[in-house]
Every structure is written in C-alpha cells, then in structure tokens.
Design an enzyme around this catalytic site. Structure first.
Site, mmCIF file in Angstrom:
data_model
loop_
_atom_site.group_PDB
_atom_site.id
_atom_site.type_symbol
_atom_site.label_atom_id
_atom_site.label_comp_id
_atom_site.label_asym_id
_atom_site.label_seq_id
_atom_site.Cartn_x
_atom_site.Cartn_y
_atom_site.Cartn_z
ATOM 1 N N CYS A 1 0.870 -1.449 -0.026
ATOM 2 C CA CYS A 1 0.067 -0.103 -0.029
ATOM 3 C C CYS A 1 0.694 1.396 0.007
ATOM 4 C CB CYS A 1 -1.029 0.124 1.122
ATOM 5 S SG CYS A 1 -0.528 -0.855 2.623
ATOM 6 N N ARG B 1 7.547 -10.959 5.197
ATOM 7 C CA ARG B 1 7.143 -10.561 6.805
ATOM 8 C C ARG B 1 7.774 -11.619 7.624
ATOM 9 N NH1 ARG B 1 0.575 -9.540 6.177
ATOM 10 N NH2 ARG B 1 0.944 -8.018 4.483
ATOM 11 N N GLN C 1 0.682 -11.979 -2.991
ATOM 12 C CA GLN C 1 -0.687 -11.904 -3.015
ATOM 13 C C GLN C 1 -1.322 -11.241 -4.069
ATOM 14 O OE1 GLN C 1 -1.409 -10.520 1.065
ATOM 15 N NE2 GLN C 1 -1.087 -8.508 0.442
ATOM 16 N N ASP D 1 -2.605 -8.392 -4.699
ATOM 17 C CA ASP D 1 -2.785 -7.284 -3.798
ATOM 18 C C ASP D 1 -3.500 -6.174 -4.731
ATOM 19 O OD1 ASP D 1 -2.673 -5.470 -1.597
ATOM 20 O OD2 ASP D 1 -0.553 -5.505 -1.363
ATOM 21 N N HIS E 1 -5.402 -1.990 -4.773
ATOM 22 C CA HIS E 1 -5.705 -0.853 -3.954
ATOM 23 C C HIS E 1 -6.647 0.254 -4.923
ATOM 24 C CE1 HIS E 1 -2.315 -1.952 -1.448
ATOM 25 N NE2 HIS E 1 -3.036 -1.894 -0.716
ATOM 26 N N LYS F 1 -14.177 -2.008 7.589
ATOM 27 C CA LYS F 1 -13.724 -3.241 6.553
ATOM 28 C C LYS F 1 -15.052 -4.374 6.620
ATOM 29 C CE LYS F 1 -11.332 -5.942 10.504
ATOM 30 N NZ LYS F 1 -10.232 -6.633 10.853
ATOM 31 N N HIS G 1 -8.287 -1.185 0.187
ATOM 32 C CA HIS G 1 -7.331 -2.252 0.166
ATOM 33 C C HIS G 1 -8.209 -3.356 -0.140
ATOM 34 C CE1 HIS G 1 -4.362 0.084 2.398
ATOM 35 N NE2 HIS G 1 -5.360 0.582 2.923
#
Length: 793
Positions: free
Chosen positions: A451, A480, A498, A500, A502, A585, A657
């Site tokens: 992000c 991570r 992933q 991912d 946005h 969320k 997200h």
C-alpha cells in the site's frame, strides 16, 4: 495491504482469551509435518533445550502445605505454597468485591433478549425481561428460553458487542443475545474454559508455573514451566485427563474478579511469566482474574458457567516452545487438548482429524512434487515445476479478470527507505515484523505490504477525477518476519505474493466499487466451489478521522452489502466496533470441503494513508484561485508534519485495500486440502497421462503428446517396461492426473483415436470411451478454457 489480509502476525486472541503474546509455535493443524526435519522447524522443537528455572525459584521454598485436590503416583502429592497463598488472596478480594456489590443500588434496568433466528431463518420475537442492575445475570433468563436454544448456550453477548459471562451481573440497560457452542465465538469460549481445566490439572499434577493457555483453531493449549526443567511425557496424559474428569464432576464455577496492579503483583509474584504479562501488557487500572477450582489465573475471559458443561476432553499432543516465542528465553512445555459438550462431537472431531491428515497439503505437496522447504531460507517456499504451474494458473485467472474489470497492473520496489514506512505509519507499529537492512548508513526494509508504494505511484503526478476509480493491482513479492515457530507449511510463510489491489476512488464511488468486488468474489470463489460469508466491522473506540466521514463510509458499505443480499448473495453479519483504526472493513470467510473456515479476502476502507501521503485529485469544480497558500500544520506527536490543507477544487481519494485469494502460497495450501490433491483439469499440474499398450505404438503416443502440448496442456507419457495394467494402476494412484489416462493401442493408432479413462468417472476405468483424437483435443481444450469445476467432457 493491511496485515489482516494474509499472514497475520499474532495468534488470534479475540473474543476474550488469555493475554496476547507473540507465539512462535503453530496451532494443532500446524504440527503434522511430513518430514521430521520440517516438523521440527514448524513446531519450534530444538535438539537441546535451555534448562527451565525451578518452578519454585520465585516462590516459597519451604515444605508444601496445601494438599492437592487430586494426585497420582506419577504426580506431586501436595500443591506448592504459592497456590494456597494466591488463592487465599483471591478469596479475600472476592469477599470484599461481593460486599461492595451488595452495597450498590440495584435499580430496575431494561433488558431485551434477542433470541436470533429460527431453523427457517426467520427472526424470533424479542423478549423483554424484568431485571435489576448488579443482580440479574444473562444465565438467570435462560429459564424463560426454549430448551432448543438454552441447551447449547455457552456465553452471552451484550448489545451485539461484548461477550459476557452467563453468571456475571448486568450493569445497565442492554440487549442480551446468546452464543451457542456451534458458533466460532462459542467454541472459542468453551475451549478457553477447557484450557483452564487443563491448567488446573497440570498445576495439580506437576506443581508447575503456568504461562498462558488460549483457544486455537482446533482446541486449546497451555504452556508451563515444570520444576527442574522436566518434560511432559505421553504417560502424563492419562493422569491429567483423569484429574480433568474429576473437575468436571465437581461442577467448578468460573468466578470473575477485577484486580488492581498492586494486588496482581502480590497474587502472582511467584511467577516470572505472570509478572511479565502484568508489567508489560496490562493497563494501569489492572485486569481480571478467574478462579476455577484450585486454579486462579490472570485472564480476560469470558468463560462457561461451570465445568460440568464439558462432557468430552482429550489431550492431543505435547511439545516444547519458547516463552514469548523468543529462542533466547525459557523453554516451556506445551500441552494441546480438545473438548466438547458431548461425546458424539468428540467422535466426529476425531474423524475430521483423520480426513484432514489425509488432505494435509504438506504431505500432498511432497507426493505430487509441488513444493518443499529448506533451512537455507526457512519460511520461504521452493515451488517446484508442478507447483509453479498451479501458481501461474491462479495468476493467469486473476489477470484475465483484471482485464475485464478495469484493473491496471503495476510493479513496485521490493525494498524502501525507512522514511517511507515512517510516513505511512508502519515503522512505528510494524517495524519488528519487517526484515530491516542497513544500506549506505540508512535503514531500509523489505516490503511486507504494497500500500505505501501504491500511494507513491498515485501521488507521483497530477490526478484528475476523470481517472477515478483507479484500480491498481500488484503481484509483487512480500516479506514478513514471521516468528520461526509460527511457520506452518504454506499457510504461514515469510516470503509470499498476493493478489494485492488498491482502489483509489471518490466517496460517491464507494458503493459501486464494493458491489463490483462482491461480484469478483463470486466469480473467483465459485470456480473452486467455495461458499463465503461477509462480516462488516465498524468504527472502533479508537479511530482516526471524523465521525461523519465514518458514518458515511459505513452507510455505503451497508448499502452494498444489502444489495448483495437482495440479489441472492446471502445474509451478512455486523461486527460492531471491530474495524481498523483507519476505516471500516469487510472480512470474507470461505468454507472448504471439510467445512473449515478460512479468511482469504478482505475489503478495507482507508482514510488515513491518503492523508499521510497528501494524495489529492482535481475535482469537477473549477478551482478558484486561493488568496492564501496552504501551509503545513504543527508537527504531530511523532514529529511528522501534518498534511497540507486542500486547496479549492481539490479532494482526497478514498483508498480501498482489497485481496481475494490473499497469499498465493496460503491459497494453494487451502486448495490442495480442499480438493485432496484431485485438481480440476484447468489448474492441474499434470493433466493427461498417455499409456501405450505395446512398444509398437510408442511413436503414436509421442505424437499424441506433442499435439496436446501444442494446445498448452500438461501431458506425461509412460514408456516404461511395466505392464499396461501396472501403468494404469500407477496413473490411478497419482491423483494429480486431473482428467484422463489416454490408453493407446493398435486400434487407436490405426483410427487416430484415444481411449480415455476419466479419473472421476469409475465407469470408464475398465475400458474408456474411444474418442477421435481431434475431438478429444477439442473437448479437453474447452474443459481447460472454461475452467470447469467438474471434470466431464
């Protein structure tokens, strides 16, 4: 992407559990590694263990005075002194608390029972009940409730937000609902209470120092330090279970008490482990403790009413672990267990575990040569050619949908200067979970999410409202710093990718974007046969931004969810107060073939990052020239300048997200277990096996292979010297051959056909269907292109 979308760092401690610590040992599912070396790594086991200090080092060392409520030949005969002194202090404080409650006013309060939905999905009538503050309990109302409901109740929930002990007095007007064992929250509470019983049994048996004992996905565990560094043996299991069985018959209640920090230190001063929690994790006003039989433990609760609710209890395994998940700290013993409110459920659970073991992705991954792990990069997957084929098929699927749905794929750097992470806020709250590097005398970090980089991409040039919504997709590699003991096959890794995305949009576009994401979810999950549920989490107590903005955002999400329900998408759940601090969320949970729940997808609104990065776009309004120049406001607590005020004709985008499959590695593990290695044709790494009846047709076999390969299908041939029957049998055992064994003999060669034996159609196993070669290629090509779940042509 926020960390909730994939590899979560901390063990879940929601719905009332022990105080959270960073755990480096996985839950029960994470311990069945196929390779012993992999199992050792996954569980955090070690060849040598640091000797644990004596359990009594911080306690009185005189003769034990308290007689244990139960003991065996292999256990201690008396409880250590610290148990009696701890429990005496609890009793003294409890008497004072009860006396204070009696002195309080007990006014009439308005209580309404929300009894949920009946079997037909219709809401049951609400039930007002007479109640008094500090006197009436949720459990006291169960006599007014049908046994159909009350018999399965584990715990109560107040105003749809806070879980509440059934025997804890209510304090004000409220709505009371009841949570059954069959719900995830109910199971967590039940297993958490069962963990306390295990802790009591362990304390009685070993005289040990307890650390913490939370519920996990398939039961619970308790960590403990045993005097002299002793280890738990399988021979200890039966005595522990016998003690637990005795406690169940005693109907031991769970008594709750809030205790101040000074009194907590007196109560648990004997234990370095409890003192760590008290001094580092508790708020200044103190915390709650619970008493169950002879056990008094630091705990947030809530719990079941009494131990008689537990009808089946079994210890499943034991292992070693590190306190706080730190390899430089004490080595503790961990005992895993599971419990149920009836014995039938225990039997069903054992069958479930047997089936889950057969489907274990680590076993299938080795058998089908999909992936492996190695110490040279622990927590990072080595994808083999077959595994890479599945990975690429998933990415191809998503890219095809991105093209249809207006997404733009980008690539962003793998490593950033720490200044970026400080600007985004991740450095302050997430830096210990990053891999940090020193580069030219500055701190850099491998990215754990995309992000901040996507904010840089959005803000690198002027943006107009005409460009919104801007849907930015990234398959970049993420890292991570997961704790070593938490690594668990492909479901918990350090390096991953992933889907991912946005989305930068206006507030008016939120509802439409969320509806589009729901359609995206149906498309992807439907291909794999995954049903899914939606849960909206709203504004928490601590949040950023103004309430009006939050209310508008939540309203738009509810509109999208209601529209999804109206179109036949199923009911959604409300999880009040559990949103992220930067925005509400929607969590999406899928259910696999074993009815296990997995959270892969997440949809999160974010008002904070666009502000941190001062993102803006030109609105449709004509920007009037401002007479004053926007300036930076006063520095915040962290020293960073606040965002500049927006000029006329400018607005901040809302950031969404979004992930659907989440971590590809984790999703591949889920798929492997969901299909038990029997892949649908379109995603299978080995799609066709061609078997010659005799060597004389080997040339035709190779021609068939080349023709299928030309259509981008994965084709193997068996030209070994084995008999045809053995070749066919071998192919049947290799379940990864998704669709067909094409048996080829003289008749097939002459007629340019193939004899297809479908893996999923038993009627074709003796002698399959003779299909012209061109027709077979066409049908299998269509089966792959259409991504059908059922392998039928």
């Amino acid at each position: 992407m926020p960390s909730g979308s994939s590899n979560s760092k901390l063990e879940s401690q929601s719905n009332g559990t022990e105080l959270p610590i960073r755990s480096k040992v996985p839950d029960p599912e994470g311990s069945q590694a196929v390779n012993p070396k992999d199992a050792q790594k996954a569980q955090g086991d070690r060849p040598q263990r640091k000797k644990t200090p004596s359990a009594l080092d911080k306690a009185q060392t005189g003769e034990a005075k308290s007689k244990a409520p139960d003991s065996s030949n292999t256990g201690i005969s008396r409880l250590p002194d610290f148990v009696a002194e701890r429990n005496a202090l609890f009793s003294e404080l409890k008497r004072k608390h009860d006396a204070e409650v009696l002195e309080k006013a007990h006014p009439v309060i308005q209580v309404v029972l929300d009894l949920g939905f009946d079997k037909n999905g219709s809401p049951r009538p609400e039930m007002p009940v007479a109640a008094k503050a500090w006197e009436s309990t949720p459990g006291s109302f169960l006599k007014h409730v049908d046994k159909e409901i009350s018999s399965d109740v584990v715990v109560a929930k107040i105003d749809g937000k806070e879980l509440w002990d059934l025997d804890r007095p209510l304090e004000k007007d409220c709505r009371v609902s009841y949570i059954p064992f069959t719900s995830p929250e109910g199971r967590n509470v039940f297993w958490h209470s069962s963990a306390h019983v295990l802790g009591e049994a362990a304390e009685c048996h070993f005289g040990c120092l307890l650390s913490h004992g939370p519920p996990v996905e398939q039961g619970f565990f308790y960590d403990m330090a045993i005097d002299g560094g002793q280890v738990v043996k399988e021979s200890d299991w039966s005595p522990l279970e016998s003690k637990a069985s005795k406690f169940f018959k005693e109907k031991q209640t769970f008594d709750r008490l809030h205790v101040s920090i000074p009194d907590l230190k007196k109560m648990f001063g004997y234990s370095k482990y409890k003192m760590y929690y008290i001094e580092n994790l508790l708020p200044p006003e103190g915390s709650t403790v619970y008493r169950c039989g002879s056990l008094v433990d630091l705990c947030l609760g809530p719990h079941i009413q009494n131990t008689s609710k537990i009808k089946a209890f079994q210890i499943m395994k034991n292992s070693s672990c590190y306190f706080r998940g730190d390899k430089d700290d004490d080595s503790l013993q961990r005992i895993y267990g599971v419990a149920f409110p009836d014995k039938k459920q225990m039997s069903e659970h054992k069958k479930f575990l047997e089936e889950a073991a057969k489907r274990d992705h680590r076993r299938i991954g080795i058998e089908q040569e999909l992936f492996f792990f190695n110490d040279v990069s622990s927590g990072s997957t080595f994808l083999l050619p077959h595994g890479t084929r599945i990975f690429n098929a998933l990415q191809k699927l998503l890219r095809s949908e991105y093209q249809k749905r207006g997404y733009s794929e980008v690539q962003s750097p793998n490593m950033y200067d720490s200044d970026l992470w400080k600007k985004s806020g991740h450095w302050q709250h997430y830096s210990e979970d990053m891999f940090v590097l020193d580069v030219e005398k500055k701190k850099w970090a491998l990215k754990p999410m995309n992000c901040p980089g996507h904010c840089v991409i959005f803000g690198h040039r002027e943006r107009s409202y005409r460009e919104l919504p801007l849907r930015m997709a990234d398959f970049g590699v993420l890292h991570r710093n997961e704790a070593s003991g938490a690594l668990n096959g492909m479901t918990r890794v350090r390096k991953f990718q992933q889907d991912d995305t946005h989305i930068f949009c206006t507030q008016d576009q939120i509802t439409g974007e969320i509806e589009g994401l729901f359609d995206f979810l149906k498309c992807i999950y439907g291909l794999f046969g995954f049903p899914f549920r939606l849960k909206l989490s709203t504004r928490p107590d601590k949040f950023l931004g103004d309430i009006k903005t939050w209310d508008v955002a939540e309203s738009k999400l509810k509109d999208a969810l209601n529209s999804f329900t109206a179109s036949g998408g199923g009911q959604w759940e409300l999880n009040e107060g559990d949103g992220a601090f930067y925005g509400p969320k929607i969590d999406i949970t899928i259910s696999d073939a074993l009815r296990r729940d997995w959270q892969c997808a997440t949809i999160q609104l974010d008002f904070q990052l666009p502000q941190n990065f001062e993102l803006e776009y030109m609105t449709a309004e004509i920007a009037a020239k401002s007479k004053t120049t926007a300036t930076s406001e006063a520095p915040s607590e962290e020293g960073a300048a606040r965002p500049k005020a927006l000029a006329p004709g400018r607005a901040r985008p809302v950031m969404v997200h979004r992930a659907i499959v989440g971590s590809f590695e984790r999703f591949m593990a889920i798929l492997t277990e969901h299909f038990a290695g029997k892949w649908p044709f379109w995603i299978s790494p080995r799609q066709i096996l061609v078997i010659p009846v005799m060597p004389a047709v080997n040339d035709y076999v190779e021609e068939v292979q080349s023709l299928f390969k030309a259509q981008k299908m994965y084709v193997d041939v068996d030209l070994s010297g084995n008999t045809m029957q053995k070749k066919i049998r071998t192919g049947q055992l290799q379940q990864s051959f998704a669709k067909a064994k094409a048996v080829v003999g003289a008749q097939e060669k002459e007629s340019r056909s193939v004899n297809i034996r479908n893996r999923d159609d038993q009627e074709t196993q003796a002698k399959g269907e003779l299909v012209p070669l061109d027709e077979a290629i066409g049908k299998l090509k269509a089966l792959k292109k259409e991504r059908r779940l059922v392998n039928a042509i």
